[in-house]
Design a protein around this motif. Structure first.
Motif, PDB file in Angstrom:
ATOM      1  N   TYR A 264       0.825  -1.204   0.000  1.00 33.12           N
ATOM      2  CA  TYR A 264       0.000   0.000   0.000  1.00 33.12           C
ATOM      3  C   TYR A 264       0.867   1.266   0.000  1.00 33.12           C
ATOM      4  O   TYR A 264       0.667   2.182  -0.804  1.00 33.12           O
ATOM      5  CB  TYR A 264      -0.903   0.036   1.239  1.00 33.12           C
ATOM      6  CG  TYR A 264      -1.999  -0.986   1.292  1.00 33.12           C
ATOM      7  CD1 TYR A 264      -2.483  -1.619   0.155  1.00 33.12           C
ATOM      8  CD2 TYR A 264      -2.580  -1.326   2.514  1.00 33.12           C
ATOM      9  CE1 TYR A 264      -3.496  -2.548   0.227  1.00 33.12           C
ATOM     10  CE2 TYR A 264      -3.603  -2.258   2.594  1.00 33.12           C
ATOM     11  CZ  TYR A 264      -4.059  -2.866   1.453  1.00 33.12           C
ATOM     12  OH  TYR A 264      -5.068  -3.779   1.521  1.00 33.12           O
ATOM     13  N   LEU A 265       1.814   1.311   0.918  1.00 25.82           N
ATOM     14  CA  LEU A 265       2.624   2.521   1.065  1.00 25.82           C
ATOM     15  C   LEU A 265       3.542   2.710  -0.135  1.00 25.82           C
ATOM     16  O   LEU A 265       3.737   3.839  -0.609  1.00 25.82           O
ATOM     17  CB  LEU A 265       3.445   2.452   2.352  1.00 25.82           C
ATOM     18  CG  LEU A 265       2.658   2.278   3.658  1.00 25.82           C
ATOM     19  CD1 LEU A 265       3.592   2.411   4.862  1.00 25.82           C
ATOM     20  CD2 LEU A 265       1.517   3.278   3.760  1.00 25.82           C
TER      21      LEU A 265
ATOM     22  N   ASP B  16      -1.138   7.129   1.493  1.00 19.15           N
ATOM     23  CA  ASP B  16      -0.568   7.932   2.562  1.00 19.15           C
ATOM     24  C   ASP B  16      -1.293   7.583   3.857  1.00 19.15           C
ATOM     25  O   ASP B  16      -2.495   7.855   3.990  1.00 19.15           O
ATOM     26  CB  ASP B  16      -0.749   9.416   2.229  1.00 19.15           C
ATOM     27  CG  ASP B  16      -0.161  10.331   3.284  1.00 19.15           C
ATOM     28  OD1 ASP B  16       0.223   9.845   4.373  1.00 19.15           O
ATOM     29  OD2 ASP B  16      -0.087  11.551   3.032  1.00 19.15           O
ATOM     30  N   PRO B  17      -0.610   6.991   4.843  1.00 21.74           N
ATOM     31  CA  PRO B  17      -1.301   6.573   6.071  1.00 21.74           C
ATOM     32  C   PRO B  17      -1.820   7.743   6.904  1.00 21.74           C
ATOM     33  O   PRO B  17      -2.620   7.532   7.814  1.00 21.74           O
ATOM     34  CB  PRO B  17      -0.221   5.787   6.831  1.00 21.74           C
ATOM     35  CG  PRO B  17       1.068   6.313   6.309  1.00 21.74           C
ATOM     36  CD  PRO B  17       0.817   6.647   4.862  1.00 21.74           C
TER      37      PRO B  17
ATOM     38  N   LEU C 158      11.086   0.791   3.007  1.00 20.10           N
ATOM     39  CA  LEU C 158      10.098   0.638   4.079  1.00 20.10           C
ATOM     40  C   LEU C 158      10.263  -0.690   4.812  1.00 20.10           C
ATOM     41  O   LEU C 158      10.005  -0.783   6.016  1.00 20.10           O
ATOM     42  CB  LEU C 158       8.686   0.732   3.507  1.00 20.10           C
ATOM     43  CG  LEU C 158       8.238   2.113   3.019  1.00 20.10           C
ATOM     44  CD1 LEU C 158       7.000   1.985   2.138  1.00 20.10           C
ATOM     45  CD2 LEU C 158       7.951   3.023   4.206  1.00 20.10           C
TER      46      LEU C 158
ATOM     47  N   VAL D 237       1.788   2.087  11.638  1.00 18.91           N
ATOM     48  CA  VAL D 237       0.740   2.479  10.685  1.00 18.91           C
ATOM     49  C   VAL D 237      -0.562   1.751  11.022  1.00 18.91           C
ATOM     50  O   VAL D 237      -1.650   2.351  11.035  1.00 18.91           O
ATOM     51  CB  VAL D 237       1.174   2.176   9.232  1.00 18.91           C
ATOM     52  CG1 VAL D 237      -0.011   2.269   8.272  1.00 18.91           C
ATOM     53  CG2 VAL D 237       2.284   3.130   8.793  1.00 18.91           C
TER      54      VAL D 237
END
Length: 354
Positions: free
Chosen positions: A92-93, A98-99, A318, A328
């Motif tokens: 996702y990131l 954007d969390p 990440l 997150v």
């Protein structure tokens, strides 16, 4: 957080196209998500992830559920669940979510969401659940001798996913419309049975944002799937990508064309190169001409690796900080719990159960 008031809708599911809501995207709240059963692949990216990032950038409020409880709908155990969950967050990131703007959370971390399943089940009959075509298809393909209760009722669980945050827009494919219709039915019946004292509705009736995503086939010519080993995952290395595409099914015609009906495997590869290069598949096919499958596969491999390189670099960066990924999820769970607790309190109030 703002939600739109959805007007009364006809019996069939409402469909929304992207241009219809971009004039004021902030009035929409989207619920979307994935089951943590393996790595996301190119089909996921071009089918859903890319659009999620686009919606987020337009200002649409987004909730992304990692449906860990739904893993056990069609399997005996949830193998490597924590690993798969963190890897979903990675994907996702890396793809651009954007969390700080998207609420990313797991089912199991939001108890109030799951408590909504009980009153919602009382609004749907057994015969309605048994007629759901998506459930029937999932059962047929589950490979299980017996169907568990979660498989049978998970359209209602998905209704809880959607309605706990009062989402009014849900990105779905055509095959998922029956599930969304269950959520719309639950919302309508709950509002009719348990309105506020002033007669106003508790839940919006969510609309479908139908995807116009192109269909990408797996390297074996079948449906692209996490479990079939026929897809290029977003986290694959360049060598793994080359190996998978080199083994992709094509045909014996050296002339490369874009004909999804008569030459679906070749057309899918052409389309993949086109998506990665932001060009039309017709342009790619014309450029390849009589190059044959070897040239086609080399072009696709180079296109995919070039396209995914920034995403893979970000993903690798990440991945060195698993603590951040868990943070997150904690932050997302905190926001989701606040919303779910408020919704459950509202539900209890109108039902007179406080």
């Amino acid at each position: 957080m703002t939600t739109a008031t959805i007007p009364a809708a006809p019996a069939t599911t409402a469909h929304t196209a992207a241009p219809a809501f971009t004039a004021d995207p902030t009035v929409h709240r989207v619920l979307t998500g994935d089951r943590p059963t393996g790595p996301l692949h190119l089909g996921h990216y071009f089918g859903t992830l890319q659009n999620r990032v686009r919606l987020q950038r337009q200002g649409v409020e987004m909730f992304v559920v990692i449906a860990d409880y739904q893993v056990i709908t069609d399997r005996d155990s949830a193998d490597r669940l924590a690993e798969h969950t963190e890897n979903l967050v990675l994907d996702y990131l890396a793809a651009g979510l954007d969390p700080d703007r998207a609420t990313i959370f797991t089912h199991s971390a939001v108890p109030a969401l799951n408590q909504l399943l009980l009153p919602f089940l009382s609004l749907v009959s057994v015969s309605e659940l048994s007629r759901n075509p998506t459930v029937k298809d999932e059962i047929a393909h589950s490979g299980q001798a017996a169907v568990n209760g979660l498989m049978f009722t998970y359209p209602v669980h998905q209704a809880a996913d959607i309605l706990f945050c009062k989402a009014n827009l849900v990105p779905v494919g055509q095959d998922q419309l029956p599930h969304l219709e269950v959520a719309r039915t639950v919302a309508r019946r709950f509002n009719e049975r348990y309105p506020h004292a002033d007669g106003s509705a508790v839940f919006p009736r969510p609309e479908a944002l139908l995807s116009d995503a192109p269909l990408l086939l797996g390297t074996d010519g079948g449906k692209m799937s996490k479990s079939r080993g026929n897809a290029v995952s977003l986290g694959a290395t360049e060598d793994e990508t080359a190996r998978l595409i080199r083994g992709a099914k094509t045909d014996t015609d050296r002339r490369i064309g874009y004909d999804p009906v008569n030459r679906p495997e070749v057309a899918s590869l052409v389309l993949l190169a086109a998506l990665c290069q932001d060009r039309t598949p017709e342009e790619i096919a014309a450029e390849l001409g009589d190059g044959g499958s070897a040239v086609l596969k080399r072009t696709v491999t180079e296109s995919v690796n070039e396209f995914l390189r920034p995403m893979r670099d970000r993903r690798a960066e990440l991945a060195t900080d698993r603590g951040y990924l868990r943070q997150v999820l904690r932050d997302g769970a905190e926001r989701a719990n606040a919303v779910a607790d408020a919704t459950l309190a509202e539900v209890r109030a109108v039902m007179g159960s406080i």
